[in-house]
Design a protein around this motif. Sequence first.
Motif, PDB file in Angstrom:
ATOM      1  N   PHE A   1      70.959 -48.338  57.379  1.00  0.00           N
ATOM      2  CA  PHE A   1      71.678 -48.487  56.064  1.00  0.00           C
ATOM      3  C   PHE A   1      72.827 -47.486  56.145  1.00  0.00           C
ATOM      4  CE2 PHE A   1      71.265 -45.990  52.047  1.00  0.00           C
ATOM      5  CZ  PHE A   1      72.033 -47.125  51.168  1.00  0.00           C
ATOM      6  N   GLU A   2      72.864 -46.381  56.661  1.00  0.00           N
ATOM      7  CA  GLU A   2      73.869 -45.359  56.808  1.00  0.00           C
ATOM      8  C   GLU A   2      74.862 -46.322  57.795  1.00  0.00           C
ATOM      9  OE1 GLU A   2      74.116 -43.556  54.749  1.00  0.00           O
ATOM     10  OE2 GLU A   2      72.331 -42.838  53.905  1.00  0.00           O
TER      11      GLU A   2
ATOM     12  N   LEU B   1      61.905 -42.783  44.545  1.00  0.00           N
ATOM     13  CA  LEU B   1      62.386 -42.323  45.626  1.00  0.00           C
ATOM     14  C   LEU B   1      62.814 -40.770  45.399  1.00  0.00           C
ATOM     15  CD1 LEU B   1      64.944 -45.238  46.687  1.00  0.00           C
ATOM     16  CD2 LEU B   1      62.978 -44.564  47.637  1.00  0.00           C
TER      17      LEU B   1
ATOM     18  N   ILE C   1      80.701 -42.057  52.505  1.00  0.00           N
ATOM     19  CA  ILE C   1      81.659 -42.618  53.667  1.00  0.00           C
ATOM     20  C   ILE C   1      82.481 -43.705  52.964  1.00  0.00           C
ATOM     21  CG2 ILE C   1      81.099 -44.126  55.952  1.00  0.00           C
ATOM     22  CD1 ILE C   1      78.513 -42.620  55.966  1.00  0.00           C
TER      23      ILE C   1
ATOM     24  N   PRO D   1      68.564 -52.852  45.506  1.00  0.00           N
ATOM     25  CA  PRO D   1      67.327 -52.807  45.679  1.00  0.00           C
ATOM     26  C   PRO D   1      66.839 -51.275  45.473  1.00  0.00           C
ATOM     27  CG  PRO D   1      68.268 -53.652  47.771  1.00  0.00           C
ATOM     28  CD  PRO D   1      69.071 -53.653  46.568  1.00  0.00           C
ATOM     29  N   TRP D   2      67.637 -50.390  45.785  1.00  0.00           N
ATOM     30  CA  TRP D   2      67.649 -49.090  45.635  1.00  0.00           C
ATOM     31  C   TRP D   2      67.459 -48.399  44.275  1.00  0.00           C
ATOM     32  CZ3 TRP D   2      71.441 -45.816  43.310  1.00  0.00           C
ATOM     33  CH2 TRP D   2      71.119 -44.488  43.399  1.00  0.00           C
TER      34      TRP D   2
ATOM     35  N   PRO E   1      62.687 -42.995  56.066  1.00  0.00           N
ATOM     36  CA  PRO E   1      63.284 -42.318  57.340  1.00  0.00           C
ATOM     37  C   PRO E   1      62.415 -43.312  58.368  1.00  0.00           C
ATOM     38  CG  PRO E   1      62.691 -40.595  55.988  1.00  0.00           C
ATOM     39  CD  PRO E   1      62.130 -41.757  55.136  1.00  0.00           C
TER      40      PRO E   1
ATOM     41  N   LEU F   1      61.466 -56.821  45.815  1.00  0.00           N
ATOM     42  CA  LEU F   1      62.726 -55.830  45.766  1.00  0.00           C
ATOM     43  C   LEU F   1      62.674 -54.545  45.962  1.00  0.00           C
ATOM     44  CD1 LEU F   1      65.691 -56.242  45.421  1.00  0.00           C
ATOM     45  CD2 LEU F   1      65.528 -56.420  42.999  1.00  0.00           C
ATOM     46  N   GLY F   2      61.520 -54.007  45.192  1.00  0.00           N
ATOM     47  CA  GLY F   2      61.101 -52.672  45.269  1.00  0.00           C
ATOM     48  C   GLY F   2      60.697 -52.182  46.608  1.00  0.00           C
TER      49      GLY F   2
ATOM     50  N   PHE G   1      73.612 -53.574  48.287  1.00  0.00           N
ATOM     51  CA  PHE G   1      72.771 -52.420  48.887  1.00  0.00           C
ATOM     52  C   PHE G   1      72.322 -51.467  47.722  1.00  0.00           C
ATOM     53  CE2 PHE G   1      74.738 -52.960  53.004  1.00  0.00           C
ATOM     54  CZ  PHE G   1      73.536 -52.988  53.892  1.00  0.00           C
TER      55      PHE G   1
ATOM     56  N   ALA H   1      75.581 -49.123  58.118  1.00  0.00           N
ATOM     57  CA  ALA H   1      76.082 -50.334  57.557  1.00  0.00           C
ATOM     58  C   ALA H   1      77.207 -49.939  56.801  1.00  0.00           C
ATOM     59  CB  ALA H   1      75.339 -50.971  56.795  1.00  0.00           C
TER      60      ALA H   1
ATOM     61  N   LEU I   1      64.578 -49.347  52.619  1.00  0.00           N
ATOM     62  CA  LEU I   1      66.075 -49.019  52.988  1.00  0.00           C
ATOM     63  C   LEU I   1      66.525 -47.670  53.035  1.00  0.00           C
ATOM     64  CD1 LEU I   1      68.382 -51.165  53.061  1.00  0.00           C
ATOM     65  CD2 LEU I   1      69.013 -50.717  50.903  1.00  0.00           C
ATOM     66  N   VAL I   2      65.731 -46.627  52.559  1.00  0.00           N
ATOM     67  CA  VAL I   2      66.042 -45.302  52.491  1.00  0.00           C
ATOM     68  C   VAL I   2      64.821 -44.510  53.090  1.00  0.00           C
ATOM     69  CG1 VAL I   2      67.636 -45.340  50.695  1.00  0.00           C
ATOM     70  CG2 VAL I   2      65.103 -44.814  50.087  1.00  0.00           C
TER      71      VAL I   2
ATOM     72  N   GLY J   1      63.805 -51.816  48.581  1.00  0.00           N
ATOM     73  CA  GLY J   1      64.488 -50.465  48.274  1.00  0.00           C
ATOM     74  C   GLY J   1      63.967 -49.187  48.928  1.00  0.00           C
ATOM     75  N   GLN J   2      62.537 -49.324  48.880  1.00  0.00           N
ATOM     76  CA  GLN J   2      61.932 -48.296  49.534  1.00  0.00           C
ATOM     77  C   GLN J   2      62.106 -48.201  51.264  1.00  0.00           C
ATOM     78  OE1 GLN J   2      59.700 -46.047  48.180  1.00  0.00           O
ATOM     79  NE2 GLN J   2      58.897 -46.897  46.404  1.00  0.00           N
TER      80      GLN J   2
ATOM     81  N   GLU K   1      70.618 -39.938  50.057  1.00  0.00           N
ATOM     82  CA  GLU K   1      71.204 -40.776  51.079  1.00  0.00           C
ATOM     83  C   GLU K   1      72.071 -41.881  50.526  1.00  0.00           C
ATOM     84  OE1 GLU K   1      67.647 -42.888  52.804  1.00  0.00           O
ATOM     85  OE2 GLU K   1      66.763 -41.066  53.634  1.00  0.00           O
TER      86      GLU K   1
ATOM     87  N   VAL L   1      66.602 -46.586  57.287  1.00  0.00           N
ATOM     88  CA  VAL L   1      67.648 -45.410  56.847  1.00  0.00           C
ATOM     89  C   VAL L   1      69.024 -45.214  57.752  1.00  0.00           C
ATOM     90  CG1 VAL L   1      66.585 -43.456  57.823  1.00  0.00           C
ATOM     91  CG2 VAL L   1      68.084 -43.359  55.598  1.00  0.00           C
TER      92      VAL L   1
ATOM     93  N   PHE M   1      75.898 -42.553  51.573  1.00  0.00           N
ATOM     94  CA  PHE M   1      76.412 -43.893  51.907  1.00  0.00           C
ATOM     95  C   PHE M   1      77.774 -44.344  51.172  1.00  0.00           C
ATOM     96  CE2 PHE M   1      76.412 -48.428  50.581  1.00  0.00           C
ATOM     97  CZ  PHE M   1      76.056 -48.962  51.537  1.00  0.00           C
TER      98      PHE M   1
ATOM     99  N   VAL N   1      66.340 -50.268  41.924  1.00  0.00           N
ATOM    100  CA  VAL N   1      65.121 -50.653  41.293  1.00  0.00           C
ATOM    101  C   VAL N   1      64.049 -49.768  41.334  1.00  0.00           C
ATOM    102  CG1 VAL N   1      63.208 -52.425  41.512  1.00  0.00           C
ATOM    103  CG2 VAL N   1      65.707 -53.191  41.502  1.00  0.00           C
ATOM    104  N   VAL N   2      63.990 -48.964  42.817  1.00  0.00           N
ATOM    105  CA  VAL N   2      62.893 -47.805  42.977  1.00  0.00           C
ATOM    106  C   VAL N   2      63.704 -46.479  42.738  1.00  0.00           C
ATOM    107  CG1 VAL N   2      61.353 -49.482  44.154  1.00  0.00           C
ATOM    108  CG2 VAL N   2      63.058 -48.552  45.541  1.00  0.00           C
TER     109      VAL N   2
ATOM    110  N   PHE O   1      65.528 -37.588  47.907  1.00  0.00           N
ATOM    111  CA  PHE O   1      65.801 -37.906  49.034  1.00  0.00           C
ATOM    112  C   PHE O   1      66.750 -38.967  49.201  1.00  0.00           C
ATOM    113  CE2 PHE O   1      64.517 -39.834  53.185  1.00  0.00           C
ATOM    114  CZ  PHE O   1      65.317 -38.858  54.110  1.00  0.00           C
TER     115      PHE O   1
END
Lengths: 173, 118
Positions: free
Chosen positions: A146-147, B87, B101, B79-80, A139, A129-130, B76, A149, A136-137, A133-134, B94, A143, B98, B82-83, B90
């Motif tokens: 993701f945007e 992150l 929008i 997972p974001w 570059p 899961l981590g 969405f 979407a 997903l964002v 998440g990494q 992001e 990313v 998201f 969790v970490v 930055f």
Amino acid sequence: MDASQIIFGLTALLIIFSALRVVTTRNMVHAALWLIVTLLGVTVLYALLQANFLAVVQVVVYVGAIAILFIFAIMLTRREMRDGGPQLNKGWPLAALISLAVFGGLLALLYNAPVSERLAASLEGQDTLGALGQALVSPDAYVLPFEVASVLLLAALIGAVYVALNKKQESDK
Amino acid sequence: MLLEYIAIGVLLFLATAVAAIAIFLGELFGPKRKSDKKAQPYESGMLPIGPGTRRMPVRFYLIAVLFILFDIEIVFFLPWAVVFRQLGLFGLIEMIIFIGILLVGYIYAWKKGALEWE
């Protein structure tokens, strides 16, 4: 055969059976309920593949939301809930032949593929899961999808509101 | 890891078993004298008119679509979140893009009265 293979076999049987019932049952609401069983079976497959997050998403999005959408869509239709028409059309032998050919081709492909060497490493104990998440964002990874979407979701949202709440259409009826 | 799913499996089994036993016992002990009158849907003692199903307002569908969209949004988020600490700024920016929008669509739905039930 270990336990996970037995669970896989039973689940696969359940998925095939319920998927067949989705298309053969004559009651549309029953078809939607069988579809829920099929989707739950796919959840078990995800869990067997150690894709925990995907399994949860499958339940939350597919079983929880899309199945509800299907049932609401059935409730919106004017047609009878029961369908008395024929379930096969003229082209079914050809369709069955093509389906069998595709199935045979896939089977041959799978038998000849070097499966044992290409099996992915076990995800046991990894923070999937981590990592997701990494990715997903980051570059370098996802990313942009993701945007994008969010734009897709925005289009779906505005489209749904526009179609459902168009006052002009309502007065035409 | 599969062992962690045993609890869910036991729960599924018990839920199915309880439901099946309840239906089976009712089938076993209940008197079965079926007639056309009994099979009719109960409509406050009146004779039923027309089919039991009718078309629902389109708002149900709209609510379901909105539910799916915000459901996916949450998928969405997870997972974001969790970490989130790794992150840093930055990732936060992001996610703000998201949400920003999607906020446009949310305001549109709100202004159009899609969230109200007349």
